[in-house]
Design a protein around this motif. Structure first.
Motif, PDB file in Angstrom:
ATOM      1  N   GLU A 172       0.818  -1.208   0.000  1.00 45.19           N
ATOM      2  CA  GLU A 172       0.000   0.000   0.000  1.00 45.19           C
ATOM      3  C   GLU A 172       0.859   1.267   0.000  1.00 45.19           C
ATOM      4  OE1 GLU A 172      -2.578   0.513   3.382  1.00 45.19           O
ATOM      5  OE2 GLU A 172      -0.924   0.705   4.808  1.00 45.19           O
ATOM      6  N   MET A 173       2.097   1.151   0.504  1.00 47.20           N
ATOM      7  CA  MET A 173       2.995   2.308   0.505  1.00 47.20           C
ATOM      8  C   MET A 173       3.788   2.411  -0.788  1.00 47.20           C
ATOM      9  SD  MET A 173       2.190   3.633   3.367  1.00 47.20           S
ATOM     10  CE  MET A 173       3.425   4.887   3.723  1.00 47.20           C
TER      11      MET A 173
ATOM     12  N   GLN B 248      -0.878  15.529  11.891  1.00 50.29           N
ATOM     13  CA  GLN B 248      -0.966  14.225  11.230  1.00 50.29           C
ATOM     14  C   GLN B 248      -0.629  13.100  12.206  1.00 50.29           C
ATOM     15  OE1 GLN B 248       1.360  14.283   7.605  1.00 50.29           O
ATOM     16  NE2 GLN B 248       0.079  15.845   6.660  1.00 50.29           N
ATOM     17  N   LEU B 249      -1.476  12.942  13.203  1.00 51.29           N
ATOM     18  CA  LEU B 249      -1.298  11.885  14.204  1.00 51.29           C
ATOM     19  C   LEU B 249      -1.925  10.606  13.670  1.00 51.29           C
ATOM     20  CD1 LEU B 249      -0.199  11.710  17.191  1.00 51.29           C
ATOM     21  CD2 LEU B 249      -2.599  11.793  17.886  1.00 51.29           C
ATOM     22  N   ASP B 250      -1.120   9.569  13.536  1.00 54.63           N
ATOM     23  CA  ASP B 250      -1.552   8.342  12.861  1.00 54.63           C
ATOM     24  C   ASP B 250      -1.400   7.132  13.781  1.00 54.63           C
ATOM     25  OD1 ASP B 250      -2.477   6.727  10.796  1.00 54.63           O
ATOM     26  OD2 ASP B 250      -0.836   7.202   9.426  1.00 54.63           O
TER      27      ASP B 250
ATOM     28  N   MET C 115      -9.832  -0.097  11.144  1.00 55.09           N
ATOM     29  CA  MET C 115      -8.871   0.588  10.283  1.00 55.09           C
ATOM     30  C   MET C 115      -7.774  -0.354   9.785  1.00 55.09           C
ATOM     31  SD  MET C 115      -9.945   3.619   9.928  1.00 55.09           S
ATOM     32  CE  MET C 115     -10.864   4.975  10.649  1.00 55.09           C
ATOM     33  N   GLN C 116      -7.371  -1.279  10.626  1.00 58.89           N
ATOM     34  CA  GLN C 116      -6.344  -2.247  10.255  1.00 58.89           C
ATOM     35  C   GLN C 116      -6.806  -3.631  10.693  1.00 58.89           C
ATOM     36  OE1 GLN C 116      -3.065  -0.056  12.441  1.00 58.89           O
ATOM     37  NE2 GLN C 116      -1.915  -0.650  10.609  1.00 58.89           N
ATOM     38  N   ARG C 117      -6.581  -4.599   9.848  1.00 61.43           N
ATOM     39  CA  ARG C 117      -6.880  -5.985  10.206  1.00 61.43           C
ATOM     40  C   ARG C 117      -5.974  -6.888   9.373  1.00 61.43           C
ATOM     41  NH1 ARG C 117     -11.305  -8.583  12.657  1.00 61.43           N
ATOM     42  NH2 ARG C 117     -12.417  -6.599  12.662  1.00 61.43           N
ATOM     43  N   SER C 118      -5.176  -7.684  10.054  1.00 67.11           N
ATOM     44  CA  SER C 118      -4.267  -8.571   9.348  1.00 67.11           C
ATOM     45  C   SER C 118      -3.933  -9.733  10.275  1.00 67.11           C
ATOM     46  CB  SER C 118      -2.995  -7.817   8.930  1.00 67.11           C
ATOM     47  OG  SER C 118      -2.167  -8.626   8.113  1.00 67.11           O
ATOM     48  N   ARG C 119      -2.935 -10.503   9.892  1.00 68.24           N
ATOM     49  CA  ARG C 119      -2.457 -11.604  10.730  1.00 68.24           C
ATOM     50  C   ARG C 119      -0.930 -11.548  10.782  1.00 68.24           C
ATOM     51  NH1 ARG C 119      -6.659 -14.661  12.158  1.00 68.24           N
ATOM     52  NH2 ARG C 119      -5.280 -16.127  13.226  1.00 68.24           N
TER      53      ARG C 119
ATOM     54  N   GLY D  77      -3.568   5.608   8.470  1.00 72.40           N
ATOM     55  CA  GLY D  77      -4.269   6.783   7.974  1.00 72.40           C
ATOM     56  C   GLY D  77      -3.554   7.492   6.850  1.00 72.40           C
ATOM     57  N   ALA D  78      -2.221   7.500   6.889  1.00 69.65           N
ATOM     58  CA  ALA D  78      -1.434   8.211   5.887  1.00 69.65           C
ATOM     59  C   ALA D  78      -1.517   7.567   4.514  1.00 69.65           C
ATOM     60  CB  ALA D  78       0.024   8.286   6.334  1.00 69.65           C
ATOM     61  N   ALA D  79      -1.913   6.293   4.440  1.00 72.36           N
ATOM     62  CA  ALA D  79      -1.982   5.597   3.156  1.00 72.36           C
ATOM     63  C   ALA D  79      -3.377   5.642   2.543  1.00 72.36           C
ATOM     64  CB  ALA D  79      -1.545   4.145   3.330  1.00 72.36           C
ATOM     65  N   ARG D  80      -4.332   6.274   3.242  1.00 74.59           N
ATOM     66  CA  ARG D  80      -5.700   6.329   2.738  1.00 74.59           C
ATOM     67  C   ARG D  80      -5.874   7.503   1.771  1.00 74.59           C
ATOM     68  NH1 ARG D  80      -9.464   3.333   5.925  1.00 74.59           N
ATOM     69  NH2 ARG D  80      -8.291   1.993   7.354  1.00 74.59           N
ATOM     70  N   ASP D  81      -6.906   7.422   0.967  1.00 70.80           N
ATOM     71  CA  ASP D  81      -7.208   8.484   0.013  1.00 70.80           C
ATOM     72  C   ASP D  81      -8.683   8.870   0.157  1.00 70.80           C
ATOM     73  OD1 ASP D  81      -7.130  10.310  -2.040  1.00 70.80           O
ATOM     74  OD2 ASP D  81      -7.148   8.797  -3.645  1.00 70.80           O
ATOM     75  N   PRO D  82      -8.965  10.005   0.820  1.00 71.93           N
ATOM     76  CA  PRO D  82      -7.994  10.966   1.371  1.00 71.93           C
ATOM     77  C   PRO D  82      -7.378  10.465   2.670  1.00 71.93           C
ATOM     78  CG  PRO D  82     -10.218  11.638   1.928  1.00 71.93           C
ATOM     79  CD  PRO D  82     -10.358  10.437   1.022  1.00 71.93           C
ATOM     80  N   LYS D  83      -6.282  11.080   3.058  1.00 73.46           N
ATOM     81  CA  LYS D  83      -5.610  10.708   4.297  1.00 73.46           C
ATOM     82  C   LYS D  83      -6.522  11.001   5.498  1.00 73.46           C
ATOM     83  CE  LYS D  83      -1.102  11.967   2.345  1.00 73.46           C
ATOM     84  NZ  LYS D  83      -0.694  10.610   1.967  1.00 73.46           N
ATOM     85  N   VAL D  84      -6.394  10.163   6.533  1.00 70.92           N
ATOM     86  CA  VAL D  84      -7.201  10.309   7.748  1.00 70.92           C
ATOM     87  C   VAL D  84      -6.264  10.300   8.944  1.00 70.92           C
ATOM     88  CG1 VAL D  84      -9.047   9.336   9.152  1.00 70.92           C
ATOM     89  CG2 VAL D  84      -9.130   9.093   6.663  1.00 70.92           C
TER      90      VAL D  84
END
Length: 277
Positions: free
Chosen positions: A81-82, A115-117, A203-207, A243-250
């Motif tokens: 994503e980055m 920009q607190l993420d 916002m995030q979900r993985s393993r 958040g920084a990788a979202r469009d728009p950023k959150v």
């Protein structure tokens, strides 16, 4: 076994969790406990003062780590994503002990950042000295246990220069806890769900099986250039969904609640509060 560091009227104390009881071990924090060569048997046998788990005032899982190392770009989905290529070596940066917060502490939104993420992470703590050129099996054996961390980041400060330190090492910014869970209880964190929620929204979900470099890989790599010591804390990186990788950023705002969960370990629940110098 689950261990934690709690705040008491007499200072901090390392405790062992027994169901709804927390039993003091005689050490001032989990890092101090791990510096005992017999820490496992000592913690198992300890019969100090007891506390109700539901009423604990949780300090960071370790309050006196000698070193804190962090890995960036370590989940395959986050690397993608980055827009980066898969790295050949771990990307490292450092934090300091005064960065750490307890699992229920408030996170102050610094006035200096817009920009607190969030960055949900699996952390691990070293339980035995790990010296130069340790192999992967030796490194795995030196891990005392695993914890939940959120590497709260000030993105505008992080990206001021190619070096990330100034955006990652803010004082009182990194929730860590609530417990340290030994690897035998969670299969050495090989495949655990990790997630982050903001005001209940996922916002995030993985393993953790998506990690490019495993905890043992990271510990062995670090041991090449420094000795890892009991109590040292290592952050293994964050999955996709920042958040920084979202469009728009959150980005985070005062009043929001961040919940960071790692399956089988526990959760950090932290409220973002306004900076009041």
């Amino acid at each position: 076994m689950k261990l934690a560091t709690i705040r008491t009227a007499d200072g901090t104390a390392a405790v062992r969790l027994d169901g709804d009881r927390a039993v003091e071990t005689g050490a001032s924090d989990v890092a101090a406990l791990l510096r005992r060569p017999d820490w496992r048997t000592h913690a198992t046998a300890a019969e100090g003062r007891t506390h109700d788990v539901a009423a604990l005032d949780l300090a960071p899982a370790v309050t006196t780590p000698g070193k804190i190392f962090c890995v960036g770009h370590n989940y395959r989905a986050h690397i993608a994503e980055m827009g980066r290529e898969m790295p050949s070596y771990p990307s490292l940066f450092a934090k300091f002990a005064n960065c750490l917060l307890g699992a229920r502490d408030d996170i102050v939104h610094p006035a200096e950042t817009g920009q607190l993420d969030w960055e949900a992470e699996l952390g691990f703590v070293v339980g035995a000295p790990l010296r130069r050129r340790a192999g992967k099996e030796e490194a795995a054996a030196a891990i005392a246990g695993y914890t939940v961390v959120n590497d709260i980041s000030m993105r505008d400060w992080q990206w001021r220069t190619p070096q990330w330190l100034q955006g990652k090492a803010w004082q009182a910014s990194t929730p860590t806890g609530p417990w340290l869970v030994t690897g035998d209880d969670i299969d050495d964190a090989a495949d655990l769900e990790i997630r982050c929620e903001v005001d209940g929204q996922s916002m995030q979900r993985s393993r953790t099986s998506d990690l490019l470099f495993t905890p043992a890989d990271i510990a062995a790599y670090l041991s090449t250039f420094t000795t890892l010591e009991p109590g040292d804390l290592i952050l293994t990186g964050t999955p996709g969904g920042v958040g920084a990788a979202r469009d728009p950023k959150v980005f985070l705002r005062p009043g929001q609640v961040v919940r960071t969960v790692v399956e089988g370990i526990g959760e950090c629940v932290n409220t973002i509060v306004e900076d009041k110098p």
